[in-house]
Design a protein around this motif. Structure first.
Motif, PDB file in Angstrom:
ATOM      1  N   TYR A  70       0.837  -1.201   0.000  1.00  0.00           N
ATOM      2  CA  TYR A  70       0.000   0.000   0.000  1.00  0.00           C
ATOM      3  C   TYR A  70       0.869   1.246   0.000  1.00  0.00           C
ATOM      4  N   ARG A  71       0.241   2.334  -0.430  1.00  0.00           N
ATOM      5  CA  ARG A  71       0.895   3.646  -0.415  1.00  0.00           C
ATOM      6  C   ARG A  71      -0.101   4.646   0.144  1.00  0.00           C
ATOM      7  N   VAL A  72       0.367   5.508   1.031  1.00  0.00           N
ATOM      8  CA  VAL A  72      -0.479   6.549   1.613  1.00  0.00           C
ATOM      9  C   VAL A  72      -0.548   7.708   0.625  1.00  0.00           C
ATOM     10  N   LEU A  73      -1.730   7.942   0.068  1.00  0.00           N
ATOM     11  CA  LEU A  73      -1.927   9.065  -0.842  1.00  0.00           C
ATOM     12  C   LEU A  73      -2.246  10.333  -0.068  1.00  0.00           C
ATOM     13  N   GLU A  74      -3.067  10.189   0.970  1.00  0.00           N
ATOM     14  CA  GLU A  74      -3.364  11.285   1.892  1.00  0.00           C
ATOM     15  C   GLU A  74      -3.470  10.699   3.291  1.00  0.00           C
ATOM     16  N   ALA A  75      -2.744  11.275   4.230  1.00  0.00           N
ATOM     17  CA  ALA A  75      -2.766  10.755   5.599  1.00  0.00           C
ATOM     18  C   ALA A  75      -3.989  11.289   6.341  1.00  0.00           C
ATOM     19  N   GLY A  76      -4.641  10.427   7.068  1.00  0.00           N
ATOM     20  CA  GLY A  76      -5.751  10.854   7.911  1.00  0.00           C
ATOM     21  C   GLY A  76      -5.287  11.092   9.336  1.00  0.00           C
ATOM     22  N   GLU A  77      -6.228  11.169  10.257  1.00  0.00           N
ATOM     23  CA  GLU A  77      -5.893  11.420  11.662  1.00  0.00           C
ATOM     24  C   GLU A  77      -6.747  10.539  12.563  1.00  0.00           C
ATOM     25  N   LEU A 123      -8.159  -1.763   5.086  1.00  0.00           N
ATOM     26  CA  LEU A 123      -9.111  -0.879   5.767  1.00  0.00           C
ATOM     27  C   LEU A 123      -8.686  -0.610   7.205  1.00  0.00           C
ATOM     28  N   LYS A 124      -8.147  -1.645   7.866  1.00  0.00           N
ATOM     29  CA  LYS A 124      -7.777  -1.508   9.277  1.00  0.00           C
ATOM     30  C   LYS A 124      -6.501  -0.700   9.479  1.00  0.00           C
ATOM     31  N   LEU A 125      -5.864  -0.282   8.386  1.00  0.00           N
ATOM     32  CA  LEU A 125      -4.682   0.592   8.467  1.00  0.00           C
ATOM     33  C   LEU A 125      -5.044   2.067   8.345  1.00  0.00           C
ATOM     34  N   MET A 126      -6.303   2.366   7.967  1.00  0.00           N
ATOM     35  CA  MET A 126      -6.670   3.710   7.540  1.00  0.00           C
ATOM     36  C   MET A 126      -7.442   4.488   8.611  1.00  0.00           C
ATOM     37  N   PRO A 127      -6.908   5.622   9.060  1.00  0.00           N
ATOM     38  CA  PRO A 127      -7.711   6.501   9.909  1.00  0.00           C
ATOM     39  C   PRO A 127      -8.708   7.296   9.071  1.00  0.00           C
ATOM     40  N   LYS A 128      -9.597   7.986   9.735  1.00  0.00           N
ATOM     41  CA  LYS A 128     -10.602   8.780   9.027  1.00  0.00           C
ATOM     42  C   LYS A 128      -9.927   9.867   8.191  1.00  0.00           C
ATOM     43  N   GLY A 129     -10.447  10.073   7.003  1.00  0.00           N
ATOM     44  CA  GLY A 129      -9.913  11.109   6.115  1.00  0.00           C
ATOM     45  C   GLY A 129      -8.745  10.652   5.266  1.00  0.00           C
ATOM     46  N   ALA A 130      -8.275   9.417   5.470  1.00  0.00           N
ATOM     47  CA  ALA A 130      -7.110   8.930   4.729  1.00  0.00           C
ATOM     48  C   ALA A 130      -7.509   8.438   3.348  1.00  0.00           C
ATOM     49  N   LYS A 131      -6.555   8.505   2.432  1.00  0.00           N
ATOM     50  CA  LYS A 131      -6.696   7.907   1.104  1.00  0.00           C
ATOM     51  C   LYS A 131      -5.475   7.038   0.855  1.00  0.00           C
ATOM     52  N   TYR A 132      -5.711   5.762   0.587  1.00  0.00           N
ATOM     53  CA  TYR A 132      -4.632   4.801   0.363  1.00  0.00           C
ATOM     54  C   TYR A 132      -4.816   4.130  -0.992  1.00  0.00           C
ATOM     55  N   ARG A 133      -3.712   3.610  -1.490  1.00  0.00           N
ATOM     56  CA  ARG A 133      -3.753   2.726  -2.659  1.00  0.00           C
ATOM     57  C   ARG A 133      -3.271   1.354  -2.217  1.00  0.00           C
ATOM     58  N   SER A 161      -6.172 -12.780 -10.528  1.00  0.00           N
ATOM     59  CA  SER A 161      -6.003 -11.355 -10.836  1.00  0.00           C
ATOM     60  C   SER A 161      -5.350 -10.610  -9.675  1.00  0.00           C
ATOM     61  N   LEU A 162      -4.367  -9.779 -10.014  1.00  0.00           N
ATOM     62  CA  LEU A 162      -3.805  -8.828  -9.067  1.00  0.00           C
ATOM     63  C   LEU A 162      -4.662  -7.566  -9.144  1.00  0.00           C
ATOM     64  N   LEU A 163      -5.159  -7.102  -8.000  1.00  0.00           N
ATOM     65  CA  LEU A 163      -6.093  -5.984  -7.983  1.00  0.00           C
ATOM     66  C   LEU A 163      -5.478  -4.757  -7.327  1.00  0.00           C
ATOM     67  N   VAL A 164      -5.849  -3.596  -7.845  1.00  0.00           N
ATOM     68  CA  VAL A 164      -5.377  -2.312  -7.312  1.00  0.00           C
ATOM     69  C   VAL A 164      -6.597  -1.501  -6.884  1.00  0.00           C
ATOM     70  N   PHE A 165      -6.575  -1.017  -5.646  1.00  0.00           N
ATOM     71  CA  PHE A 165      -7.701  -0.244  -5.130  1.00  0.00           C
ATOM     72  C   PHE A 165      -7.221   1.117  -4.631  1.00  0.00           C
ATOM     73  N   ASP A 166      -7.947   2.157  -4.997  1.00  0.00           N
ATOM     74  CA  ASP A 166      -7.807   3.468  -4.359  1.00  0.00           C
ATOM     75  C   ASP A 166      -8.990   3.615  -3.408  1.00  0.00           C
ATOM     76  N   VAL A 167      -8.703   3.868  -2.129  1.00  0.00           N
ATOM     77  CA  VAL A 167      -9.744   3.860  -1.103  1.00  0.00           C
ATOM     78  C   VAL A 167      -9.661   5.128  -0.265  1.00  0.00           C
TER      79      VAL A 167
END
Length: 204
Positions: A70-77, A123-133, A161-167
């Motif tokens: 995964y890559r953090v596109l936008e960090a949440g809090e 999903l369990k890595l992401m705080p509110k407001g975050a955007k991950y790939r 299939s290898l899948l890529v998600f922006d969340v």
């Protein structure tokens, strides 16, 4: 008739040294560019394992022990959800070639334990407001089983299939609270089966 040769002025030794250094640097840079281009092509056209090995070396990409990348596109809090929470997310799912196979039209409720393993872990890595790939190898997605559209019978997601998600993590709340609110709403409306269990979110 004699021709007098015009002597070439001697070149300073320091200039020659810098000239050779410049040539050496140019050769190294050209080799690096050629190698990077070749590696990218191999990763793009190669196996899932080759792609993931290349992708793991890209800036900002983190790989977990399970193999989720995964890559953090936008960090949440703040805190992150657990298996006991219900998340509300926007997402887009793509194949390696960039083709989109699924995309939310509005924030969608999802339980980390009700989706494929890699997506739930992410999903369990992401705080509110975050955007991950996320990059999900087949073992963390649908594996060797193709996913078919029940209406057409066509494969929506091919096997292996290898899948890529922006969340985007919009919000999350305890799933028990959501169930309680749903039951209270059903009771207020006098709907039959108000005391029964509500169905969990469908697996993506």
């Amino acid at each position: 008739m004699s021709i007098t040769a015009v002597p070439i002025r001697p070149v300073k030794r320091g200039f020659l040294i810098w000239l050779w250094i410049g040539i050496a640097v140019a050769v190294v840079l050209a080799s690096l560019l050629a190698w990077k281009g070749t590696a990218a092509v191999v990763a793009d056209r190669g196996t899932n394992a080759e792609f993931l090995a290349y992708n793991a070396r890209q800036p900002g990409v983190i790989e977990t022990p399970s193999g989720l990348q995964y890559r953090v596109l936008e960090a949440g809090e703040g805190e992150t959800p657990t298996d006991d929470d219900l998340t509300l997310v926007n997402y887009e799912g793509r194949f390696r070639n960039g083709e989109t196979f699924d995309k939310s039209e509005q924030p969608t409720p999802m339980s980390p334990k009700g989706v494929v393993p890699g997506f739930g872990e992410g999903l369990k890595l992401m705080p509110k407001g975050a955007k991950y790939r996320f990059w999900l190898k087949p073992e963390l997605a649908y594996g060797a089983e193709a996913q078919r559209d029940p209406r057409t019978g066509q494969d929506v997601i091919p096997a292996d299939s290898l899948l890529v998600f922006d969340v985007e993590m919009v919000d999350f709340v305890p799933e028990a609270v959501v169930r309680q609110m749903q039951q209270q709403q059903m009771m207020m409306q006098g709907a039959p089966g108000a005391d029964g269990e509500t169905a969990p979110p469908s697996q993506q």
